[in-house]
Design a protein around this motif. Structure first.
Motif, PDB file in Angstrom:
ATOM      1  N   ASP A   2       0.831  -1.210   0.000  1.00  0.00           N
ATOM      2  CA  ASP A   2       0.000   0.000   0.000  1.00  0.00           C
ATOM      3  C   ASP A   2       0.864   1.257   0.000  1.00  0.00           C
ATOM      4  O   ASP A   2       0.569   2.230  -0.688  1.00  0.00           O
ATOM      5  CB  ASP A   2      -0.928   0.021   1.223  1.00  0.00           C
ATOM      6  CG  ASP A   2      -2.158  -0.843   0.994  1.00  0.00           C
ATOM      7  OD1 ASP A   2      -2.338  -1.330  -0.147  1.00  0.00           O
ATOM      8  OD2 ASP A   2      -2.919  -1.027   1.950  1.00  0.00           O
ATOM      9  N   ALA A   3       1.951   1.220   0.784  1.00  0.00           N
ATOM     10  CA  ALA A   3       2.830   2.386   0.834  1.00  0.00           C
ATOM     11  C   ALA A   3       3.469   2.617  -0.533  1.00  0.00           C
ATOM     12  O   ALA A   3       3.643   3.767  -0.964  1.00  0.00           O
ATOM     13  CB  ALA A   3       3.905   2.175   1.890  1.00  0.00           C
ATOM     14  N   ILE A   4       3.780   1.528  -1.225  1.00  0.00           N
ATOM     15  CA  ILE A   4       4.377   1.665  -2.557  1.00  0.00           C
ATOM     16  C   ILE A   4       3.350   2.210  -3.546  1.00  0.00           C
ATOM     17  O   ILE A   4       3.673   3.056  -4.396  1.00  0.00           O
ATOM     18  CB  ILE A   4       4.953   0.303  -3.026  1.00  0.00           C
ATOM     19  CG1 ILE A   4       6.247   0.048  -2.245  1.00  0.00           C
ATOM     20  CG2 ILE A   4       5.216   0.295  -4.517  1.00  0.00           C
ATOM     21  CD1 ILE A   4       6.901  -1.273  -2.543  1.00  0.00           C
ATOM     22  N   ALA A   5       2.115   1.766  -3.410  1.00  0.00           N
ATOM     23  CA  ALA A   5       1.049   2.312  -4.265  1.00  0.00           C
ATOM     24  C   ALA A   5       0.910   3.813  -4.030  1.00  0.00           C
ATOM     25  O   ALA A   5       0.795   4.598  -4.972  1.00  0.00           O
ATOM     26  CB  ALA A   5      -0.273   1.610  -3.976  1.00  0.00           C
ATOM     27  N   ASP A   6       0.968   4.225  -2.766  1.00  0.00           N
ATOM     28  CA  ASP A   6       0.872   5.650  -2.450  1.00  0.00           C
ATOM     29  C   ASP A   6       2.072   6.417  -2.998  1.00  0.00           C
ATOM     30  O   ASP A   6       1.951   7.557  -3.447  1.00  0.00           O
ATOM     31  CB  ASP A   6       0.778   5.851  -0.929  1.00  0.00           C
ATOM     32  CG  ASP A   6      -0.546   5.323  -0.395  1.00  0.00           C
ATOM     33  OD1 ASP A   6      -1.378   4.901  -1.214  1.00  0.00           O
ATOM     34  OD2 ASP A   6      -0.731   5.332   0.830  1.00  0.00           O
ATOM     35  N   LEU A   7       3.226   5.753  -2.967  1.00  0.00           N
ATOM     36  CA  LEU A   7       4.443   6.360  -3.491  1.00  0.00           C
ATOM     37  C   LEU A   7       4.290   6.628  -4.988  1.00  0.00           C
ATOM     38  O   LEU A   7       4.602   7.712  -5.487  1.00  0.00           O
ATOM     39  CB  LEU A   7       5.605   5.388  -3.252  1.00  0.00           C
ATOM     40  CG  LEU A   7       7.002   5.959  -3.165  1.00  0.00           C
ATOM     41  CD1 LEU A   7       7.109   6.827  -1.936  1.00  0.00           C
ATOM     42  CD2 LEU A   7       8.014   4.818  -3.091  1.00  0.00           C
ATOM     43  N   ARG A   8       3.796   5.621  -5.709  1.00  0.00           N
ATOM     44  CA  ARG A   8       3.553   5.781  -7.150  1.00  0.00           C
ATOM     45  C   ARG A   8       2.551   6.897  -7.382  1.00  0.00           C
ATOM     46  O   ARG A   8       2.656   7.666  -8.325  1.00  0.00           O
ATOM     47  CB  ARG A   8       2.975   4.479  -7.736  1.00  0.00           C
ATOM     48  CG  ARG A   8       3.962   3.375  -7.877  1.00  0.00           C
ATOM     49  CD  ARG A   8       3.451   2.338  -8.868  1.00  0.00           C
ATOM     50  NE  ARG A   8       2.312   1.575  -8.364  1.00  0.00           N
ATOM     51  CZ  ARG A   8       2.400   0.372  -7.831  1.00  0.00           C
ATOM     52  NH1 ARG A   8       3.579  -0.213  -7.728  1.00  0.00           N
ATOM     53  NH2 ARG A   8       1.331  -0.252  -7.400  1.00  0.00           N
ATOM     54  N   ASN A   9       1.582   6.958  -6.482  1.00  0.00           N
ATOM     55  CA  ASN A   9       0.527   7.947  -6.643  1.00  0.00           C
ATOM     56  C   ASN A   9       1.034   9.371  -6.465  1.00  0.00           C
ATOM     57  O   ASN A   9       0.684  10.264  -7.224  1.00  0.00           O
ATOM     58  CB  ASN A   9      -0.586   7.633  -5.638  1.00  0.00           C
ATOM     59  CG  ASN A   9      -1.797   8.511  -5.844  1.00  0.00           C
ATOM     60  OD1 ASN A   9      -2.178   9.251  -4.957  1.00  0.00           O
ATOM     61  ND2 ASN A   9      -2.374   8.454  -7.030  1.00  0.00           N
TER      62      ASN A   9
END
Ligand SMILES: Nc1ncnc2c1ncn2[C@@H]1O[C@H](COP(=O)(O)OP(=O)(O)OP(=O)(O)O)[C@@H](O)[C@H]1O
Ligand SMILES: [Mg+2]
Lengths: 304, 438
Positions: free
Chosen positions: A121-128
């Protein structure tokens, strides 16, 4: 048709004061100051810091080492072009930079954070929030309008609707598509689609823009147009890493990194960075001298 | 030459500006849970893009929900009627029918077996607390009055049946004991019969002659209407003396049923036992043997009817449940197809920052929208069907809020249960693989 896009967009950019102002006016966003300190502390780090990065693809019995220990640092505001023969690991490297994939070994620090330790999830937020992608194949949602496509990352950021649309509209104006908001991808030329994709990559104000062969599907003239936009964004301070096969395109960057067999074989500054915008102007000026259409008039509008 | 380049002032101001822009996104750092509004909108768009497929997919859910709603509407109308009938019947009438009770109270071949006689009825007058007894002989017949004719049910009963059936007279009188004793050709007509035979010609039925089975009867009375209720209209009847019916209408030795009026509601249970005991004795049924007749109190009578209605309802709801499961599997199938078709879209969404949970919710909401849409359509169709059915059976239309709430709940549940697996599958896709998919 395609080649006509750029001047139209450029003219619009100039005639629309909001667009000219778009990037800087984002400073007015509430609690910007509060977050500013956060970013200043990040300033101590490079945007990208990659150490001994390796990626091995396993296919049954065989394993394919796509990256074999890559070390790269990219500072804030840099414009880096990655070159190399086919299969040398450029896309693999970009996927790792974009946190779409995880390395087999090595470290990847993005804005001072080691990515491999983060949760999905943190990586998804990072991409976001920190990364903007531009792909060779545009990768827009066919069903959605240009505006909806551009607004999509903001949806995942949990932004309210009006704010999403306001920002998406502004991002589209920045890439010169303020008059194509309700068009669907299939109603746009390749160059326009790529500009929508750039607007989408920009809309969340990322710290890093990754572009894997963004001009690969475009003709030279439209490719120049895209490069002009990227250079302009880089001029605003956006860090850009771009993969290209073409030396011409790489010449618009400030720095060129060459890959071969999963390793960096050269990493050097571009001695004479070309300006896509200037070259476009010259091209158009030459055409008008030949008596080709009304485009120079538009350029003069922009100068005004 | 450099006129259109970004002015250098802008370039130098850039880092601060960029920082501020980064902060813009940071201001919205907290995500909203489901993002329900946009998710439903995008689900509707996706479903609309494949509208025929979506419609075919939800057909199972539509049929299932429509069946549930129609059946429940019908059952509710039925029990409303039955409850009204209990009140109309009087709470102190025992009905004795030929044939045994099967376990569970459902009637098995009632009326087909012949076991009750007039002598049985006459013997029951001796039972304590019995106020009135009447055997009933029923026959369907055609009545002619002048040029008019009407098909109705003729019933031969004792004069005391007026009290048992709680009939009020609109005109004239019920036939007398003398009429019964002499098997007089007289008739008391229900309101529906009068409406069809005499109202068109504007004739007063009282004292008129009618032809029944080719024989002449005189109309001595007209009954007050009890109102039309389901299962046949109580006003569609002609009562004649029992002896007359036996002599002229049918030559049967057995009676259709016997009705017994108990003097007070409190004595119904005791009288029911006494009646049963007497009949068992008369029919020479040993203790523990199975009776060849059934005695029902009004509440039992209604219970029996309600039970058979419930059995039907359970059967149909079972069919509806199967239909819903099949519909759910259809939804699962289509969602799996949709996930495969939209693999690239999933990859794009992941690349721009969708969490796995966002992707899962997107497809879950899509499945939910499908099934809820099917549920809504099913409710409308079911209500329409229920309205038509209750109208056809002359039942009151009772709107069941519980059934509608249940249908909404069940269809949503179907969407969630069967949409979950495809949604999880979508969320587990590898972003790079998904992006590479054509
Ligand atoms: N998913 C994968 N599974 C197995 N091997 C892969 C996978 N992706 C890439 N590779 C292999 O890794 C190596 C590097 O691939 P990559 O796509 O990074 O090359 P590239 O430099 O981008 O090439 P091109 O210029 O053709 O795009 C190649 O040998 C390729 O076959
Ligand atoms: Mg590649």
């Amino acid at each position: 048709m395609r080649t006509d896009d750029a001047p139209a967009g450029a003219a619009e950019r100039a005639s629309d004061p909001d667009a000219r102002d778009a990037v800087s006016s984002q400073r007015d966003v509430p609690d910007a100051r509060e977050r500013l300190s956060d970013h200043e502390s990040e300033g101590a780090h490079a945007v990208i810091s990659v150490r001994r990065l390796a990626k091995v693809y396993r296919m049954g019995q065989t394993s394919i080492p796509a990256l074999r220990g890559v070390n790269v640092e990219v500072a804030r505001g840099e414009f880096v072009a990655i070159m190399g023969p086919s299969g040398s690991g450029k896309s693999t490297f970009m996927n790792l930079l974009g946190c779409l994939d995880r390395p087999t070994s090595g470290e990847y620090w993005l804005n001072g954070r080691e990515v491999s330790r983060l949760s999905a999830d943190a990586i998804a937020d990072l991409r976001n929030r920190h990364i903007g992608f531009v792909f060779q194949g545009f990768n827009l949602l066919a069903r959605a309008t240009a505006l909806a496509n551009v607004a999509l990352p903001l949806l995942y950021a949990g932004m309210p609707r009006e704010e999403r649309e306001r920002r998406a509209r502004r991002a589209l104006r920045i890439v010169g598509l303020g008059n194509r908001l309700e068009h669907h991808p299939q109603q746009l030329s390749g160059g326009q689609q790529q500009r929508v994709a750039i607007a989408r990559a920009l809309v969340n104000s990322p710290s890093l823009l990754l572009a894997d062969e963004p001009t690969g599907n475009l003709d030279t003239r439209t490719g120049m147009d895209i490069m002009a936009i990227l250079q302009r964004l880089n001029g605003f301070g956006l860090t850009i890493v771009l993969v290209t096969h073409e030396a011409d395109i790489a010449a618009y960057a400030q720095r060129q990194i060459s890959f071969r067999d999963g390793l960096v074989v050269s990493d050097q500054a571009v001695t004479q960075q070309r300006s896509a915008t200037d070259e476009l102007q010259e091209l158009l000026a030459r055409r008008s001298a030949d008596g080709a259409g009304g485009e120079p008039v538009r350029i003069r509008e922009e100068q005004a | 030459m450099t006129t259109s380049r970004i002015p250098t002032t802008r370039a130098t101001a850039a880092p601060a500006r960029r920082a501020a822009r980064g902060a813009g996104a940071g201001a919205f750092a907290s995500r909203r849970g489901l993002m329900l509004g946009p998710s439903v909108q995008s689900a509707l768009e996706a479903l609309w893009a494949n509208r025929l497929r979506s419609l075919l997919t939800i057909l199972g859910v539509i049929v299932g929900v429509a069946a549930v709603i129609a059946v429940v509407t019908l059952t509710q109308g039925t029990s409303a009627v039955l409850n009204a009938r209990v009140a109309g019947l009087g709470t102190n009438v025992l009905t004795i029918t030929p044939g045994a009770t099967t376990t569970g109270g459902a009637r098995g071949g009632a009326g087909t077996r012949q076991s009750l006689t007039q002598a049985d009825a006459d013997a029951l007058t001796a039972v304590p607390h019995v106020a009135n007894v009447s055997p009933l002989l029923s026959a369907n017949t055609q009545i002619l009055a002048g040029a008019q004719n009407w098909n109705t049910r003729a019933q031969g009963v004792y004069p005391g049946f007026q009290a048992i059936g709680n009939w009020q007279m609109a005109e004239g009188t019920w036939f007398s004991q003398a009429d019964e004793d002499n098997a007089q050709p007289v008739a008391v007509l229900g309101q529906t019969v009068v409406d069809n035979l005499f109202t068109p010609t504007g004739t007063d039925p009282l004292g008129q002659s009618i032809l029944m089975n080719g024989q002449t009867y005189q109309v001595v009375g007209v009954l007050q209407s009890k109102g039309a209720t389901g299962f046949g209209n109580q006003d569609d009847v002609a009562y004649i003396p029992f002896a007359t019916a036996r002599a002229r209408l049918t030559n049967a030795t057995f009676v259709s049923q016997i009705q017994v009026q108990v003097d007070a509601t409190d004595n119904v249970d005791a009288t029911q036992q006494a009646v049963t005991a007497l009949l068992e004795q008369r029919h020479q049924i040993a203790a523990g043997g199975s009776d060849d007749f059934t005695v029902r109190s009004p509440t039992q009578f209604v219970q029996t009817a309600q039970q058979s209605a419930q059995t039907l309802a359970i059967l149909l709801i079972g069919i509806a449940a199967i239909s819903l499961i099949v519909g759910g599997i259809g939804i699962m199938n289509i969602m799996l197809v949709s996930v495969t078709e939209r693999t690239r879209e999933i990859g794009i969404r992941m690349a721009i920052g969708a969490r796995r949970g966002d992707i899962r919710n997107q497809f879950l909401i899509e499945a939910l929208t499908l099934s809820a849409g099917g549920g809504a359509a099913g409710i409308l169709i079911g209500l329409g069907g229920g309205l038509a059915l209750t109208h056809a059976f002359q039942l009151p239309f009772v709107l069941s809020v519980v059934a509608i709430a249940l249908a909404v709940g069940v269809s949503m549940l179907v969407g969630i249960v069967f949409g979950f697996y495809p949604a999880v599958r979508a969320s587990q896709l590898d972003p790079i693989v998904a992006l590479r998919t054509e």
